[in-house]
Design a protein around this motif. Structure first.
Motif, PDB file in Angstrom:
ATOM      1  N   TYR A   1       0.763  -0.994   0.039  1.00  0.00           N
ATOM      2  CA  TYR A   1       0.034  -0.088  -0.103  1.00  0.00           C
ATOM      3  C   TYR A   1       0.845   1.239  -0.056  1.00  0.00           C
ATOM      4  O   TYR A   1       0.810   2.190  -0.718  1.00  0.00           O
TER       5      TYR A   1
ATOM      6  N   LYS B   1       1.446   4.339  -2.957  1.00  0.00           N
ATOM      7  CA  LYS B   1       0.991   5.791  -2.452  1.00  0.00           C
ATOM      8  C   LYS B   1       2.086   6.611  -2.798  1.00  0.00           C
ATOM      9  O   LYS B   1       1.966   7.869  -3.228  1.00  0.00           O
TER      10      LYS B   1
ATOM     11  N   PHE C   1      -7.114  -6.289   4.203  1.00  0.00           N
ATOM     12  CA  PHE C   1      -7.133  -5.243   3.012  1.00  0.00           C
ATOM     13  C   PHE C   1      -8.164  -4.151   3.599  1.00  0.00           C
ATOM     14  O   PHE C   1      -8.117  -2.956   3.283  1.00  0.00           O
ATOM     15  N   HIS C   2      -9.245  -4.536   4.052  1.00  0.00           N
ATOM     16  CA  HIS C   2     -10.397  -3.521   4.677  1.00  0.00           C
ATOM     17  C   HIS C   2      -9.591  -2.626   5.702  1.00  0.00           C
ATOM     18  O   HIS C   2      -9.923  -1.284   5.859  1.00  0.00           O
TER      19      HIS C   2
ATOM     20  N   ASN D   1      -7.204  -0.230   3.792  1.00  0.00           N
ATOM     21  CA  ASN D   1      -7.771   0.813   3.140  1.00  0.00           C
ATOM     22  C   ASN D   1      -8.390   1.987   3.859  1.00  0.00           C
ATOM     23  O   ASN D   1      -8.144   3.366   3.299  1.00  0.00           O
TER      24      ASN D   1
ATOM     25  N   THR E   1      -4.495   3.411   4.566  1.00  0.00           N
ATOM     26  CA  THR E   1      -4.094   4.369   3.267  1.00  0.00           C
ATOM     27  C   THR E   1      -5.027   4.274   2.142  1.00  0.00           C
ATOM     28  O   THR E   1      -5.045   3.464   1.367  1.00  0.00           O
ATOM     29  N   PRO E   2      -5.753   5.356   2.328  1.00  0.00           N
ATOM     30  CA  PRO E   2      -7.093   5.297   1.489  1.00  0.00           C
ATOM     31  C   PRO E   2      -6.517   5.715  -0.162  1.00  0.00           C
ATOM     32  O   PRO E   2      -5.404   6.189  -0.321  1.00  0.00           O
TER      33      PRO E   2
ATOM     34  N   LYS F   1      -6.318   1.383  -5.279  1.00  0.00           N
ATOM     35  CA  LYS F   1      -7.135   0.605  -5.956  1.00  0.00           C
ATOM     36  C   LYS F   1      -6.762  -1.065  -5.975  1.00  0.00           C
ATOM     37  O   LYS F   1      -5.631  -1.107  -5.871  1.00  0.00           O
ATOM     38  N   LEU F   2      -7.542  -1.640  -5.672  1.00  0.00           N
ATOM     39  CA  LEU F   2      -7.417  -3.249  -5.689  1.00  0.00           C
ATOM     40  C   LEU F   2      -8.038  -4.001  -6.977  1.00  0.00           C
ATOM     41  O   LEU F   2      -9.024  -3.701  -7.335  1.00  0.00           O
TER      42      LEU F   2
ATOM     43  N   GLY G   1     -13.023  -4.587  -0.611  1.00  0.00           N
ATOM     44  CA  GLY G   1     -13.168  -3.301  -1.461  1.00  0.00           C
ATOM     45  C   GLY G   1     -12.498  -3.212  -3.166  1.00  0.00           C
ATOM     46  O   GLY G   1     -12.359  -2.218  -3.454  1.00  0.00           O
TER      47      GLY G   1
ATOM     48  N   SER H   1     -12.319  -3.237  -7.005  1.00  0.00           N
ATOM     49  CA  SER H   1     -12.949  -2.689  -7.906  1.00  0.00           C
ATOM     50  C   SER H   1     -12.817  -3.451  -9.277  1.00  0.00           C
ATOM     51  O   SER H   1     -13.646  -3.244 -10.331  1.00  0.00           O
TER      52      SER H   1
END
Length: 520
Positions: A278, A282, A312-313, A316, A319-320, A323-324, A353, A355
């Motif tokens: 993550y 970023k 992962f949850h 998220n 570190t918002p 994309k996954l 989460g 996509s």
């Protein structure tokens, strides 16, 4: 194909400015839009049952993106053996793999890779062992699944030294396939991340404590991942001769990366990979998302699947914005107990989460598949379809594959290669297979191509406001007239520029094939 199903009625025939491919110069011209020539569909319908001409047609056909492509699996065995020979390495004839050293016991099961070119039978045995070529079940090598995944350990000794060579090969093959964009899965610096995890035991779901313990080490782990990526790209540019008069076609292919983590390790090692992954995404714009890989049916991966989704949850929130695209549902009846087929895709979407979903083969076996498919369509969760590897690994093909089910449920899909070197294929092979197996129209193929770029993680707004109606965003809605607002919009969005480049390629392709005598 959901809102992508209806054929879009735009083709482009005028010259596209160089910036669309190079992304460096100012936009100066906008291609005009015309109605797609009916004769393109006629040409395709004429040759769709002729395998030779269909392959020619689809090789030249513009393909938006390959979004599910493991770089280490994208390389042909012949090239790996050539690199081993160049490096003075040895191969084990007993284990049928490339060793990480020169021969120390020649004649005792070891053989210099440099001498393979003079021993055709031995070389062919190794090529078959390093790929799915000519695979036939045999005692000790009974399934395509096991043979496929065993190949990675057989050539893993040369991955790091030749990552740039691998990238160059993948880009050149994509160029030959007329692919606009590659999203490659790579794992730079992952060894250090795994090692860090073993230094910090994970207690249950106490991810906050694990994150706090890892924080001091994250910057160095990220730096090492970025440095390894730098080295890979420098080597690839050198191989491809980018920026010179001898530049390979692969230089023009846009590439971004998904950081791939391994799911078959103890929980603390998986968590550390994810946390550092993550942070890498970023910190480095070359990385546009994150994935988790390795056989989903592995006992550790099955036992810890829900734990991984909760990781992962948690991340998220830490570190918002990362994309996954997650491997989920690469399973089938008999490979795991039926209980293991009930929820992996749903958990990847609802808990982790994701996509995008990679494979999604067991969707019809999940609990309440109708509601799952409806949710995927409503939320526009795209499925990366890998027809060849699903056949080779799972034995799932033709009407047994959920390709038709996803289409019926209006879930967006795009074709991808998975591990094209191991599978001995390319993206053209996937388009040919889809066209022949599922009776796809030219409009269907064009939608698959466009969908790949639409759901790519490359930054920027889409060129399209409505796929179903084939409408551009308002800024570009005045075409075919040259629009200053569209020029400005394209400057602000890398995704839109790539989509624009794809449309220009469609225009050139369609104008060419309608006048090609071989298709008459």
């Amino acid at each position: 194909m959901g809102r992508h199903r209806r054929a879009m009625r735009h083709s482009f025939f005028h010259v596209l400015p160089a910036v669309v491919l190079g992304m460096t110069s100012a936009l100066t011209m906008i291609p005009a839009v015309h109605a797609a020539p009916q004769s393109v569909t006629q040409v395709y319908d004429r040759i769709r049952n002729d395998p030779v001409r269909l392959n020619m047609f689809l090789r030249a056909f513009p393909k938006g993106a390959d979004l599910h492509n493991h770089l280490v699996g994208a390389i042909y065995a012949e090239n790996m053996l050539n690199w081993a020979a160049h490096d003075g390495l040895c191969v084990s004839l007993k284990e049928k793999r490339i060793l990480d050293h020169a021969c120390t016991h020649p004649g005792e099961g070891e053989f210099p890779a440099a001498e393979l070119s003079h021993h055709e039978e031995t070389e062919n045995v190794l090529i078959d062992a390093l790929s799915m070529r000519d695979f036939v079940p045999a005692p000790g090598d009974a399934s395509g699944h096991d043979h496929f995944f065993a190949t990675f350990a057989r050539f893993g000794s040369i991955d790091d030294a030749h990552s740039g060579d691998m990238l160059a090969e993948a880009r050149d093959r994509a160029a030959r396939d007329h692919v606009t964009y590659l999203e490659l899965m790579i794992s730079p610096g992952i060894g250090g991340m795994i090692g860090a995890g073993f230094h910090h035991p994970l207690k249950g779901d106490d991810f906050a404590a694990a994150h706090h313990a890892l924080m001091p080490e994250i910057p160095e782990l990220v730096q090492k991942a970025r440095a390894a990526t730098d080295q890979m790209e420098v080597q690839a540019r050198d191989v491809l001769k980018c920026g010179t008069l001898q530049a390979h076609p692969g230089c023009a292919v846009t590439v971004r990366y998904l950081f791939q983590t391994r799911r078959t390790l103890p929980p603390q090692a998986v968590y550390a990979q994810l946390d550092a992954g993550y942070a890498t995404v970023k910190a480095d714009p070359r990385f546009v998302g994150l994935n988790i890989v390795a056989p989903e049916d592995d006992p550790t991966a099955m036992r810890d699947y829900d734990l991984h989704m909760r990781m992962f949850h948690f991340l998220n929130g830490v570190t918002p914005g990362v994309k996954l695209s997650l491997h989920a549902g690469e399973l089938t009846t008999g490979l795991v107990p039926t209980e293991g087929l009930r929820h992996h895709i749903r958990a990847a979407i609802d808990v982790a989460g994701a996509s995008r979903i990679g494979h999604g083969v067991d969707v019809a076996l999940e609990d309440d598949p109708a509601s799952l498919l409806a949710e995927m369509a409503r939320r526009h969760v795209m499925v990366e379809i890998n027809l060849t590897s699903n056949d080779e690994i799972l034995g799932i093909k033709g009407s047994a594959h959920p390709f038709g089910l996803y289409r019926r449920a209006s879930v967006p899909m795009a074709l991808s290669t998975d591990d094209e070197g191991v599978s001995r294929g390319d993206l053209t092979q996937e388009y040919v297979r889809a066209a022949q197996t599922y009776d796809l129209s030219y409009a269907d193929l064009k939608t698959l191509s466009r969908t790949g770029l639409e759901y790519a993680f490359v930054p920027g707004e889409s060129l399209w406001s409505d796929h179903q109606l084939g409408q551009f965003v308002p800024a570009c809605g005045t075409l075919p007239a040259v629009s200053g607002t569209c020029t400005i919009f394209l400057k602000t969005s890398e995704k839109a520029r790539l989509q624009w480049a794809l449309e220009q390629r469609f225009g050139t392709f369609e104008a060419t094939v309608t006048h090609e005598g071989l298709y008459q």
